[in-house]
Write an enzyme that holds these catalytic residues in place. Structure first.
Site, PDB file in Angstrom:
ATOM      1  N   ASP A 109       0.822  -1.228   0.000  1.00  0.00           N
ATOM      2  CA  ASP A 109       0.000   0.000   0.000  1.00  0.00           C
ATOM      3  C   ASP A 109       0.850   1.269   0.000  1.00  0.00           C
ATOM      4  O   ASP A 109       0.501   2.253  -0.650  1.00  0.00           O
ATOM      5  CB  ASP A 109      -0.900   0.045   1.250  1.00  0.00           C
TER       6      ASP A 109
HETATM    7  P1  NDP Z   1       0.751  -4.024   3.061  1.00  0.00           P
HETATM    8  O1  NDP Z   1      -0.112  -4.642   4.072  1.00  0.00           O
HETATM    9  O2  NDP Z   1       0.157  -3.050   2.119  1.00  0.00           O
HETATM   10  O3  NDP Z   1       1.406  -5.166   2.142  1.00  0.00           O
HETATM   11  C1  NDP Z   1       2.194  -6.161   2.704  1.00  0.00           C
HETATM   12  C2  NDP Z   1       2.646  -7.068   1.577  1.00  0.00           C
HETATM   13  O4  NDP Z   1       3.565  -7.987   2.133  1.00  0.00           O
HETATM   14  C3  NDP Z   1       1.516  -7.845   0.954  1.00  0.00           C
HETATM   15  O5  NDP Z   1       1.302  -7.410  -0.352  1.00  0.00           O
HETATM   16  C4  NDP Z   1       1.976  -9.311   1.005  1.00  0.00           C
HETATM   17  O6  NDP Z   1       1.841  -9.883  -0.283  1.00  0.00           O
HETATM   18  C5  NDP Z   1       3.447  -9.202   1.394  1.00  0.00           C
HETATM   19  N1  NDP Z   1       3.874 -10.288   2.282  1.00  0.00           N
HETATM   20  C6  NDP Z   1       3.236 -10.794   3.354  1.00  0.00           C
HETATM   21  N2  NDP Z   1       3.947 -11.789   3.891  1.00  0.00           N
HETATM   22  C7  NDP Z   1       5.073 -11.917   3.139  1.00  0.00           C
HETATM   23  C8  NDP Z   1       6.208 -12.768   3.189  1.00  0.00           C
HETATM   24  N3  NDP Z   1       6.349 -13.712   4.120  1.00  0.00           N
HETATM   25  N4  NDP Z   1       7.171 -12.598   2.259  1.00  0.00           N
HETATM   26  C9  NDP Z   1       7.030 -11.661   1.287  1.00  0.00           C
HETATM   27  N5  NDP Z   1       5.997 -10.829   1.189  1.00  0.00           N
HETATM   28  C10 NDP Z   1       5.016 -10.966   2.107  1.00  0.00           C
HETATM   29  O7  NDP Z   1       2.014  -3.421   3.821  1.00  0.00           O
HETATM   30  P2  NDP Z   1       2.623  -1.956   3.839  1.00  0.00           P
HETATM   31  O8  NDP Z   1       3.686  -2.009   4.886  1.00  0.00           O
HETATM   32  O9  NDP Z   1       2.974  -1.506   2.457  1.00  0.00           O
HETATM   33  O10 NDP Z   1       1.440  -1.018   4.295  1.00  0.00           O
HETATM   34  C11 NDP Z   1       0.890  -1.062   5.593  1.00  0.00           C
HETATM   35  C12 NDP Z   1      -0.616  -1.106   5.526  1.00  0.00           C
HETATM   36  O11 NDP Z   1      -1.098  -1.484   6.815  1.00  0.00           O
HETATM   37  C13 NDP Z   1      -1.225   0.252   5.199  1.00  0.00           C
HETATM   38  O12 NDP Z   1      -2.411   0.083   4.449  1.00  0.00           O
HETATM   39  C14 NDP Z   1      -1.534   0.817   6.588  1.00  0.00           C
HETATM   40  O13 NDP Z   1      -2.573   1.779   6.544  1.00  0.00           O
HETATM   41  C15 NDP Z   1      -1.969  -0.470   7.300  1.00  0.00           C
HETATM   42  N6  NDP Z   1      -1.808  -0.450   8.748  1.00  0.00           N
HETATM   43  C16 NDP Z   1      -0.712   0.173   9.295  1.00  0.00           C
HETATM   44  C17 NDP Z   1      -0.560   0.243  10.658  1.00  0.00           C
HETATM   45  C18 NDP Z   1       0.591   1.017  11.215  1.00  0.00           C
HETATM   46  O14 NDP Z   1       0.451   1.614  12.276  1.00  0.00           O
HETATM   47  N7  NDP Z   1       1.751   1.001  10.541  1.00  0.00           N
HETATM   48  C19 NDP Z   1      -1.542  -0.417  11.576  1.00  0.00           C
HETATM   49  C20 NDP Z   1      -2.611  -1.137  10.892  1.00  0.00           C
HETATM   50  C21 NDP Z   1      -2.713  -1.122   9.527  1.00  0.00           C
HETATM   51  P3  NDP Z   1       1.764 -11.500  -0.469  1.00  0.00           P
HETATM   52  O15 NDP Z   1       0.654 -11.961   0.405  1.00  0.00           O
HETATM   53  O16 NDP Z   1       1.526 -11.683  -1.915  1.00  0.00           O
HETATM   54  O17 NDP Z   1       3.093 -12.042  -0.045  1.00  0.00           O
END
Ligand code: NDP
Length: 463
Positions: free
Chosen positions: A389
């Site tokens: 994101d």
């Molecule tokens: P995102 O949640 O947008 O994306 C995380 C990505 O990591 C996914 O696309 C997933 O794809 C990938 N992923 C997950 N596990 C693995 C793994 N083991 N190896 C490789 N890839 C992996 O993360 P961002 O950090 O970009 O953004 C944070 C989001 O969370 C924002 O929308 C924010 O608003 C929200 N948020 C933030 C908080 C905060 O305080 N920081 C609290 C709550 C929510 P795939 O499954 O294909 O691997």
């Protein structure tokens, strides 16, 4: 031995100063450890001084609470994954809210027994119970959403804001009746409506706004504790609650600014995920370029400047130690490496900073979004590790995207982009990422830790 009131006043003042120093220390990762120590010292002093209060006669229940709570706390702290920290914080806020309600009920009955129920006290009990009840159920919903027991999409229905407004007015009406007529059933109805309001206020809030909600609930729990402090005539609880309430409110404001959200919109709900159910039509279905870890190693080796962007996936795969090794080997090859951190990357504020610090990546090369955004256009490779994101260019260009308006890391400006993730799944906000389909973007599918280890192995082989 009877201790003078001054002893308690001075002890509580000293504890408050330690809490303030603690908060100050936590504002930077360099001083965070010291800040935590100050806060622990303040809390120890507060507990000891409170136990010495003349009103405390029986230690048995207090000891049972401290020992029972301590055992549960230690068990949770040792087991909890870093990735589950936000929901743990939400669950803990719910306890603060519940205890504010229970203290109000207990105080009502103890004061009724000795005939000391004036209007000021009844007002304090109402305020504590309303804020506590909203915090309790609101935090439970936030916990459910973050733990993925409940969907992260907002629950929106017509007339929602009017219903919430009507319920708030009815709750305040019953609160006023309780205060004027000392009518306990009114107190119970007021508390019941506030519990419902907590659900209704947080259910409509979507995934992308959840960090702000957790921080707002943190603030509410502080105000609930402060109201309880008035009820119990405890100055330390008033100050501590106000510190938590004010710092939570300031953090919420800063986060809203970072995500370009209006704080009022977040509080009223219904934002942050309206389109989450339907991935972006403009980008979906297009082909993506997939490359191997070895291809990426080759690109890194031929770069002079690389920016690494960690996200939630790095935390899930615990890739930070492999990333440290990758950084070291690139440094040996005279590649300029920097890290770029988005304020809401991961699942809690500072999540990425904590993990990078844990693997001892030097903090001089870790930059916040505003400090590094203009460098993406000058780097050879932007390597995105489990972030989604926070690098989605739709936040800038697509007015229909739920992320529209949120500042992002300008990864799309880099000469070459590589993204480590396991599949084409969306990130937390549930929207497709336009970046994946850029011609200069390649995806390296697989767990981030495994991918980083494979890159390190390939770079070592090419020595
Ligand atoms: P995102 O949640 O947008 O994306 C995380 C990505 O990591 C996914 O696309 C997933 O794809 C990938 N992923 C997950 N596990 C693995 C793994 N083991 N190896 C490789 N890839 C992996 O993360 P961002 O950090 O970009 O953004 C944070 C989001 O969370 C924002 O929308 C924010 O608003 C929200 N948020 C933030 C908080 C905060 O305080 N920081 C609290 C709550 C929510 P795939 O499954 O294909 O691997």
């Amino acid at each position: 031995m009877t201790l003078s009131p001054d002893f308690f006043g001075i002890s509580y003042l000293a504890a408050s100063i330690f809490f303030i120093l603690g908060l100050k220390g936590l504002s930077s990762h360099r001083t965070a450890l010291r800040g935590n120590l100050f806060a622990m010292l303040g809390m120890a002093l507060a507990i000891v001084a409170t136990l010495l209060q003349p009103e405390v006669h029986h230690y048995i229940y207090i000891a049972a609470g401290i020992i029972g709570g301590g055992i549960v706390g230690i068990a949770i702290a040792t087991k909890i994954e870093m990735t589950a920290m936000p929901q743990l914080v939400a669950a803990f806020h719910s306890f603060v809210g519940l205890s504010a309600v229970l203290v109000a009920i207990g105080t009502y009955f103890s004061h009724q027994a000795n005939g000391h129920l004036d209007k000021v006290l009844l007002f304090e009990l109402s305020a504590g119970s309303i804020i506590g009840a909203i915090t309790f159920t609101g935090s439970l919903v936030a916990f459910g959403k973050l733990q993925e027991i409940l969907g992260s999409n907002p629950l929106v229905f017509p007339g929602q804001h009017y219903l919430n407004l009507a319920l708030t007015l009815v709750a305040l009406g019953f609160g006023a009746n309780f205060m004027m007529a000392n009518h306990f059933p009114s107190f119970l109805i007021m508390t019941g409506i506030s519990l419902l309001l907590g659900f209704l206020l947080v259910l409509p809030i979507g995934g992308a706004d959840m960090p702000v909600v957790v921080s707002m609930l943190n603030s509410y729990s502080g105000w609930a504790a402060s109201a309880t402090g008035f009820t119990l005539a405890n100055n330390l609880l008033i100050t501590t609650g106000a510190l938590v309430g004010a710092s939570g409110a300031i953090l919420s404001y800063i986060m809203c600014k970072a995500m370009n959200r209006s704080i009022i919109s977040v509080i009223l709900g219904g934002f942050g995920g309206e389109h989450a159910a339907s991935p972006h039509a403009s980008a979906a279905g297009k082909p993506v370029k997939s490359v191997s870890a070895e291809d990426l190693a080759f690109a890194l080796e031929n770069s002079s400047k690389v920016i690494i962007v960690p996200g939630y996936g790095m935390a899930v795969s615990q890739a930070q130690h492999a990333i440290k090794e990758l950084f070291q080997i690139m440094k040996e090859k005279n590649i300029d490496v920097k890290f770029a951190i988005h304020p809401v990357a991961g699942r809690m504020p500072g999540h990425m900073n904590v993990l990078l610090a844990e693997s001892e990546i030097p903090h001089e090369i870790v930059f916040e979004m505003d400090e590094i955004n203009n460098e993406f256009s000058t780097c050879d490779v932007a390597f995105v590790i489990g972030a989604n994101d926070v690098v989605n260019p739709a936040a800038k260009s697509d007015k229909t995207s739920p992320l529209y308006g949120m500042p992002i890391l300008d990864v799309y400006k880099a000469r070459n982009i590589f993204i480590s993730k396991r599949s084409m799944k969306a990130g937390y906000a549930g929207v497709d990422n336009a970046l994946f389909y850029y011609p200069n973007c390649s995806l390296v599918f697989g767990d981030s830790k495994v991918t980083c280890e494979a890159i390190v192995a390939a770079l070592k082989d090419s020595h």
